[in-house]
Scaffold this motif. Structure first.
Motif, PDB file in Angstrom:
ATOM      1  N   VAL A 128     -15.573  11.562 -25.498  1.00  0.00           N
ATOM      2  CA  VAL A 128     -16.250  10.287 -25.752  1.00  0.00           C
ATOM      3  C   VAL A 128     -17.609  10.600 -26.375  1.00  0.00           C
ATOM      4  N   ASP A 129     -17.956   9.859 -27.410  1.00  0.00           N
ATOM      5  CA  ASP A 129     -19.245  10.021 -28.073  1.00  0.00           C
ATOM      6  C   ASP A 129     -20.318   9.339 -27.222  1.00  0.00           C
ATOM      7  N   LEU A 130     -21.133  10.121 -26.563  1.00  0.00           N
ATOM      8  CA  LEU A 130     -22.131   9.560 -25.651  1.00  0.00           C
ATOM      9  C   LEU A 130     -23.200   8.752 -26.380  1.00  0.00           C
ATOM     10  N   THR A 131     -23.327   8.927 -27.679  1.00  0.00           N
ATOM     11  CA  THR A 131     -24.318   8.154 -28.434  1.00  0.00           C
ATOM     12  C   THR A 131     -23.812   6.757 -28.791  1.00  0.00           C
ATOM     13  N   GLY A 132     -22.548   6.471 -28.473  1.00  0.00           N
ATOM     14  CA  GLY A 132     -21.959   5.171 -28.799  1.00  0.00           C
ATOM     15  C   GLY A 132     -21.409   4.468 -27.583  1.00  0.00           C
ATOM     16  N   MET A 133     -22.139   4.526 -26.455  1.00  0.00           N
ATOM     17  CA  MET A 133     -21.722   3.880 -25.206  1.00  0.00           C
ATOM     18  C   MET A 133     -22.961   3.380 -24.477  1.00  0.00           C
ATOM     19  N   ILE A 134     -22.737   2.543 -23.478  1.00  0.00           N
ATOM     20  CA  ILE A 134     -23.802   2.072 -22.593  1.00  0.00           C
ATOM     21  C   ILE A 134     -23.357   2.337 -21.156  1.00  0.00           C
ATOM     22  N   LEU A 135     -24.278   2.819 -20.329  1.00  0.00           N
ATOM     23  CA  LEU A 135     -23.995   3.011 -18.907  1.00  0.00           C
ATOM     24  C   LEU A 135     -24.418   1.768 -18.132  1.00  0.00           C
ATOM     25  N   LYS A 136     -23.532   1.277 -17.263  1.00  0.00           N
ATOM     26  CA  LYS A 136     -23.850   0.135 -16.399  1.00  0.00           C
ATOM     27  C   LYS A 136     -23.707   0.580 -14.940  1.00  0.00           C
ATOM     28  N   PRO A 137     -24.775   1.103 -14.344  1.00  0.00           N
ATOM     29  CA  PRO A 137     -24.704   1.615 -12.981  1.00  0.00           C
ATOM     30  C   PRO A 137     -25.303   0.645 -11.970  1.00  0.00           C
ATOM     31  N   ASN A 138     -25.149   1.002 -10.712  1.00  0.00           N
ATOM     32  CA  ASN A 138     -25.876   0.328  -9.636  1.00  0.00           C
ATOM     33  C   ASN A 138     -27.266   0.914  -9.523  1.00  0.00           C
ATOM     34  N   MET A 139     -28.182   0.171  -8.940  1.00  0.00           N
ATOM     35  CA  MET A 139     -29.461   0.738  -8.535  1.00  0.00           C
ATOM     36  C   MET A 139     -29.264   1.469  -7.207  1.00  0.00           C
ATOM     37  N   VAL A 140     -30.147   2.386  -6.907  1.00  0.00           N
ATOM     38  CA  VAL A 140     -30.073   3.107  -5.635  1.00  0.00           C
ATOM     39  C   VAL A 140     -30.748   2.239  -4.574  1.00  0.00           C
ATOM     40  N   VAL A 141     -29.924   1.624  -3.742  1.00  0.00           N
ATOM     41  CA  VAL A 141     -30.413   0.698  -2.715  1.00  0.00           C
ATOM     42  C   VAL A 141     -29.685   0.974  -1.404  1.00  0.00           C
ATOM     43  N   PRO A 142     -30.262   0.569  -0.265  1.00  0.00           N
ATOM     44  CA  PRO A 142     -29.555   0.739   1.003  1.00  0.00           C
ATOM     45  C   PRO A 142     -28.381  -0.233   1.112  1.00  0.00           C
ATOM     46  N   GLY A 143     -27.437   0.087   1.988  1.00  0.00           N
ATOM     47  CA  GLY A 143     -26.325  -0.811   2.237  1.00  0.00           C
ATOM     48  C   GLY A 143     -26.795  -2.170   2.735  1.00  0.00           C
ATOM     49  N   LYS A 144     -26.034  -3.187   2.447  1.00  0.00           N
ATOM     50  CA  LYS A 144     -26.423  -4.561   2.768  1.00  0.00           C
ATOM     51  C   LYS A 144     -26.690  -4.754   4.256  1.00  0.00           C
ATOM     52  N   ASP A 145     -25.951  -4.031   5.096  1.00  0.00           N
ATOM     53  CA  ASP A 145     -26.097  -4.185   6.543  1.00  0.00           C
ATOM     54  C   ASP A 145     -26.792  -2.997   7.202  1.00  0.00           C
ATOM     55  N   SER A 146     -27.536  -2.240   6.427  1.00  0.00           N
ATOM     56  CA  SER A 146     -28.182  -1.041   6.978  1.00  0.00           C
ATOM     57  C   SER A 146     -29.410  -1.381   7.814  1.00  0.00           C
ATOM     58  N   GLY A 147     -30.040  -2.515   7.520  1.00  0.00           N
ATOM     59  CA  GLY A 147     -31.285  -2.865   8.190  1.00  0.00           C
ATOM     60  C   GLY A 147     -32.486  -2.109   7.654  1.00  0.00           C
TER      61      GLY A 147
END
Length: 343
Positions: free
Chosen positions: A214-233
């Motif tokens: 895959v040509d890395l210059t012709g793509m977009i990355l759609k990741p998550n942000m680094v966050v705690p789990g929803k129920d982690s408190g």
């Protein structure tokens, strides 16, 4: 002369703009409509999307591209104008969701694999004929004390890479979306666990992208942000989320990638905006970093619209507000004071 993959990718991540994820499946859009007591029909779905795509200032100033669902890319507005043309007339780029959703992965309890590779080449050729210039494929990565497994991570990374290669063969920019779930199997994981898992998942994804040429210059990355789990408190600041997220990217994402467009992943509207802005306040980022939000751009708009024709203008104002706030976040200039002042 048609635009290159690199040209399209760069247009998707320009400052002050981001990608509107309007690719909700029929089941998901029904849940959204249930919150306003609106029956989900072909016409009501069309009316809702038309409201968003015809919001001229929001679309022109802040939306670089729109991810569409199969039904939507084929629909026309009430006056007969194809919805794709509404998007193009606003200066935005039409895109298309091409995965067929995640299903339980045999032999891997609690984990999923995304389907949709069969016949994808032909579907991509058709979508290009319908106006799509980029596509999206989502892999959902479950997280817990023991998940994800190496097997599920590899299988999803391999599918993402095969999808991306097929897209590029048809002249379509692939958005590669490996989402480490905020609300995973238990949703009690802390931010340190999310950081470690996200970094490993991205490492494997890029390893597979390179392996499948895959040509890395012709793509977009759609990741998550680094966050705690929803129920982690666990309570963490936007600055910590930003620093950990950027550290993961420096460790795992090649600088040849034209840009990164975040999913909101269960965060509230303002949380997603605040965290995006904090990330863009970090100096020396080698990638443009923007948004590819669905619910976090649309939640206020759908409530203001309420499924009523007389409320279209109100829905568009709510949509514009969120677009403006996220536009500021793409250059690190969002503040809580600006949020309240513009509301």
């Amino acid at each position: 002369m048609s635009e290159s993959l690199q040209d399209i990718a760069r247009r998707l991540v320009v400052p002050h703009k981001g990608i509107l994820a309007a690719d909700e499946s029929s089941g998901t859009i029904k849940k959204r409509f249930d919150t306003i007591n609106l029956t989900s029909t072909v016409e009501s779905r069309r009316d809702y999307r038309e409201m968003l795509f015809s919001a001229k200032k929001a679309m022109h100033d802040h939306i670089s591209g729109v991810i569409l669902f199969d039904e939507t890319i084929r629909q026309s507005a009430k006056d007969g104008t194809p919805l794709v043309k509404l998007i193009e007339d606003a200066g935005s780029i039409p895109g298309i969701k091409v995965d067929a959703g995640a299903i339980p992965m045999v032999g891997f309890p609690g984990e999923t694999i995304t389907e949709g590779l069969d016949g994808l080449g032909k579907r991509l050729a058709e979508y290009r004929g319908l106006g799509a210039r980029f596509a999206k494929w989502r892999a959902a990565i479950a997280i817990s004390k023991v998940l994800p497994t190496a097997g599920a991570t590899y299988a999803n990374a391999h599918a993402l890479a095969r999808y991306a290669a097929l897209c590029q063969s048809e002249g379509i920019v692939p958005i590669v979306e490996p989402e480490v779930l905020m609300d995973g199997v238990e949703a009690t994981h802390d931010i340190e666990r999310c950081q470690a898992v996200t970094q490993e998942v991205l490492r494997v994804v890029f390893e597979e992208l390179v392996r499948l040429r895959v040509d890395l210059t012709g793509m977009i990355l759609k990741p998550n942000m680094v966050v705690p789990g929803k129920d982690s408190g666990q309570v963490v600041s936007a600055q910590e989320i930003a620093e950990r997220t950027v550290a993961v990217f420096h460790a795992s994402v090649p600088t040849t990638v034209p840009g990164i467009a975040f999913l909101s992943g269960g965060q509230s509207d303002e949380e997603a905006t605040a965290n995006l802005s904090a990330i863009n306040q970090i100096k020396g980022l080698p990638w443009p970093i923007t948004f590819s939000f669905g619910r976090a751009l649309q939640a206020a708009a759908i409530q203001a619209w309420g499924g009523k024709a007389e409320n279209v203008a109100a829905g568009q104002r709510a949509f514009l507000h969120r677009c403006e706030m996220n536009g500021l976040a793409t250059v690190g200039e969002w503040t809580d004071a600006k949020e309240k002042q513009a509301a």
